[in-house]
Scaffold this motif. Sequence first.
Motif, short mmCIF file in Angstrom:
data_model
loop_
_atom_site.label_atom_id
_atom_site.label_comp_id
_atom_site.label_asym_id
_atom_site.label_seq_id
_atom_site.Cartn_x
_atom_site.Cartn_y
_atom_site.Cartn_z
N LEU A 1 -8.94 -3.51 3.93
CA LEU A 1 -7.77 -3.34 4.80
C LEU A 1 -6.95 -4.64 4.88
O LEU A 1 -5.73 -4.62 4.75
CB LEU A 1 -8.20 -2.88 6.19
N SER A 2 -7.64 -5.77 5.04
CA SER A 2 -6.86 -7.01 5.16
C SER A 2 -6.23 -7.39 3.82
O SER A 2 -5.14 -7.96 3.78
CB SER A 2 -7.65 -8.14 5.79
N GLN A 3 -6.90 -7.06 2.72
CA GLN A 3 -6.28 -7.29 1.40
C GLN A 3 -5.00 -6.47 1.24
O GLN A 3 -3.99 -6.96 0.75
CB GLN A 3 -7.24 -6.91 0.28
N LEU A 4 -5.10 -5.21 1.67
CA LEU A 4 -3.92 -4.33 1.58
C LEU A 4 -2.77 -4.90 2.40
O LEU A 4 -1.63 -4.94 1.96
CB LEU A 4 -4.25 -2.93 2.10
N GLN A 5 -3.11 -5.35 3.63
CA GLN A 5 -2.06 -5.88 4.51
C GLN A 5 -1.45 -7.15 3.92
O GLN A 5 -0.24 -7.37 4.03
CB GLN A 5 -2.64 -6.12 5.91
N ALA A 6 -2.28 -7.97 3.27
CA ALA A 6 -1.77 -9.20 2.65
C ALA A 6 -0.78 -8.86 1.53
O ALA A 6 0.25 -9.52 1.37
CB ALA A 6 -2.93 -10.03 2.13
N HIS A 7 -1.09 -7.83 0.75
CA HIS A 7 -0.23 -7.46 -0.38
C HIS A 7 0.99 -6.65 0.03
O HIS A 7 2.05 -6.79 -0.53
CB HIS A 7 -1.00 -6.61 -1.38
N PHE A 8 0.79 -5.74 0.97
CA PHE A 8 1.84 -4.75 1.23
C PHE A 8 2.46 -4.83 2.63
O PHE A 8 3.38 -4.07 2.93
CB PHE A 8 1.32 -3.34 0.95
N GLY A 9 1.95 -5.74 3.46
CA GLY A 9 2.55 -6.00 4.77
C GLY A 9 2.81 -4.77 5.61
O GLY A 9 1.92 -3.94 5.81
N GLU A 10 4.03 -4.68 6.09
CA GLU A 10 4.47 -3.62 7.00
C GLU A 10 4.31 -2.20 6.45
O GLU A 10 4.28 -1.24 7.21
CB GLU A 10 5.95 -3.82 7.34
N ARG A 11 4.25 -2.14 5.11
CA ARG A 11 4.14 -0.80 4.52
C ARG A 11 2.78 -0.15 4.78
O ARG A 11 2.60 1.05 4.61
CB ARG A 11 4.40 -0.88 3.02
N VAL A 12 1.80 -0.97 5.17
CA VAL A 12 0.47 -0.43 5.44
C VAL A 12 0.46 0.22 6.82
O VAL A 12 0.74 -0.41 7.82
CB VAL A 12 -0.60 -1.56 5.37
N CYS A 13 0.14 1.51 6.84
CA CYS A 13 0.11 2.27 8.10
C CYS A 13 -1.23 2.03 8.80
O CYS A 13 -2.18 1.55 8.19
CB CYS A 13 0.22 3.77 7.83
N ALA A 14 -1.31 2.41 10.06
CA ALA A 14 -2.59 2.36 10.77
C ALA A 14 -3.57 3.27 10.02
O ALA A 14 -3.20 4.37 9.61
CB ALA A 14 -2.40 2.84 12.20
N PRO A 15 -4.80 2.83 9.80
CA PRO A 15 -5.73 3.60 8.98
C PRO A 15 -6.16 4.94 9.60
O PRO A 15 -6.15 5.10 10.82
CB PRO A 15 -6.94 2.68 8.83
#
Length: 249
Positions: free
Chosen positions: A192-206
Amino acid sequence: MKKLAIALSKGGVGKTTTAVNLAAGLAKKGKSVLLVDVDTQGQAARALGAHPQVGLAEVIGGEAEFETACTAARANLWVLSGGRTLAGLKRVITRKDFGGEQTLVETMQGVDGRFDYVVLDTAPGWDALTVNVLFYADAALAPVSLEVMTLQGLMEFSRSMGAIQKYHPELQLKYILPTFFDRRVRKSEEILSQLQAHFGERVCAPVRYNVRLSEAPGYGQTIFEYAPSSIGAEDYHRLTERILQDERA
Ligand SMILES: Nc1ncnc2c1ncn2[C@@H]1O[C@H](COP(=O)(O)OP(=O)(O)O)[C@@H](O)[C@H]1O
Ligand SMILES: [Mg+2]
């Protein structure tokens, strides 16, 4: 009319679950929604307890009118079913000398503006049908399972989308939806934190791991019907709100 493709090359990441429950969530909020199943497995209509005789393949093939194939599944929610007949269609599209990738766009022209949302469920893999969906959609939502390392798959998918964006610049990889989130599993938090690092705001709440989500389709029910107080219902409610909020922004 928003056209949202639920897509990622990998199977079993929650595409169909997301397509069905997001479509239902939006419909519950009063939006008119068309759910289009572009998978030969044909699970989307069944998950809503609908068993249409004809679907997307027949409409594209000219054997059925859209009005006949488009099946009312709930208040504000219609479904255009997929299934095995799409396999034949895929061959037809592939054999076209040119313009095969615009087949769905052409078919859906008459539908333009009739719904608030068109949500498209796609098959795993990268085939002619998925390419057609991405030429039609203006946004893609990619569910990413936090159970397995799928970041690489997501990057590949994002590159493949880039190739389509050259011809269809309206298309955006707008949402990354982490699925199968389990706080007890450390890997889940890491991915999850890797995704947020790469895609920022585009990552929705899981969307958390919730067995109710896997049971609901067997009863032909959405998560909001089958287990309205489950965490699955809560998570898909939150996703619905996020999408509605972007519409207002
Ligand atoms: N958050 C979740 N928790 C538990 N099971 C889930 C969850 N999301 C999906 N499932 C189940 O996992 C399996 C794969 O999901 P599905 O939506 O069919 O994936 P895909 O369409 O990407 O192949 C299905 O049996 C589904 O019911
Ligand atoms: Mg699926």
